[in-house]
Scaffold this active site. Structure first.
Site, short mmCIF file in Angstrom:
data_model
loop_
_atom_site.label_atom_id
_atom_site.label_comp_id
_atom_site.label_asym_id
_atom_site.label_seq_id
_atom_site.Cartn_x
_atom_site.Cartn_y
_atom_site.Cartn_z
N GLY A 47 -3.50 -1.52 -2.74
CA GLY A 47 -3.85 -0.54 -1.73
C GLY A 47 -5.15 -0.89 -1.04
O GLY A 47 -5.57 -2.05 -1.03
N CYS A 48 -5.79 0.10 -0.45
CA CYS A 48 -7.03 -0.10 0.30
C CYS A 48 -8.03 -0.90 -0.53
O CYS A 48 -8.43 -0.48 -1.62
CB CYS A 48 -7.63 1.25 0.66
N PHE A 49 -8.44 -2.05 -0.02
CA PHE A 49 -9.25 -2.95 -0.84
C PHE A 49 -10.67 -2.49 -1.09
O PHE A 49 -11.35 -2.99 -1.96
CB PHE A 49 -9.21 -4.38 -0.34
#
Length: 211
Positions: A47-49
């Site tokens: 997901g969002c890094f």
């Protein structure tokens, strides 16, 4: 940048495509110049890094983690930028690449933490972030890593996620292709922007030891 006063999901939508802020990419552990030849890489997508990097750095600081950087992997486009990856048309995943000391920080330990800190049962989605760029994936760098990744994935599915009725693990186990560093303003984002967006699916769950 952080957007104070806004709900987290709006902050996520307003993630910048460019910035003029000058940010050093040196890690708190001293940067790439101090990394020995015996170090190994571990590349993960969850997901969002921003939040993925933040949790791994926080948990493994001074425990054998040499460096961590965010970037893009698994797609077809050469030298993709953030705007390209966000379109969902390049095939890349937002990812984290760890450089670690395998003598003190086993690859298995990193993978088990990976399966605790995100939800691998939501295909192409983490929290409200949807699209193939937010898929769950392990990108292995050797035959040994592939074997370990497949074994850990099987075990966490049987003993953690499926057992609790959360659904089947959708994590892909793929050979690591070309890695592209993300833009500088994405590196160490939450360290530099406290209160910035963190995916609500990113937190460390409590599971029993794998057997």
């Amino acid at each position: 940048m952080a957007f104070s006063g806004m709900p987290n999901f709006l902050t996520r939508l307003l993630r910048p495509f460019t910035t003029s802020t000058n940010m050093s990419l040196n890690s708190p552990s001293g940067g790439a110049s101090n990394i020995p030849d015996t170090a190994q890489k571990c590349t993960l997508a969850a997901g969002c890094f921003w939040g993925v990097e933040h949790l791994f750095r926080k948990h493994f600081a001074d425990k054998g983690l040499y460096d961590a950087k965010v970037g893009y992997i698994g797609g077809d486009m050469q030298n993709p930028g953030y705007r390209d990856v966000c379109s969902g048309r390049t095939g890349h995943a937002e990812a984290l690449q760890l450089t670690f000391d395998p003598t003190t920080l086993p690859y298995t330990t990193l993978l088990q933490f990976f399966y605790k800190m995100h939800d691998p049962t939501t295909k192409n989605r983490q929290g409200m972030d949807t699209g193939t760029q937010y898929r769950s994936a392990i990108f292995y760098h050797s035959a040994e890593q592939k074997q370990i990744a497949e074994e850990v994935t099987r075990k966490v599915g049987e003993q953690w996620w499926n057992k609790q009725g959360n659904g089947s693990v959708s994590t892909e186990v793929l050979e690591a292709g070309t890695w592209w560093d993300a833009e500088g303003y994405h590196q160490l984002y939450l360290e530099r922007n406290p209160g910035g967006y963190e995916c609500p699916a990113h937190f460390v769950r409590r599971f029993p030891e794998l057997v």
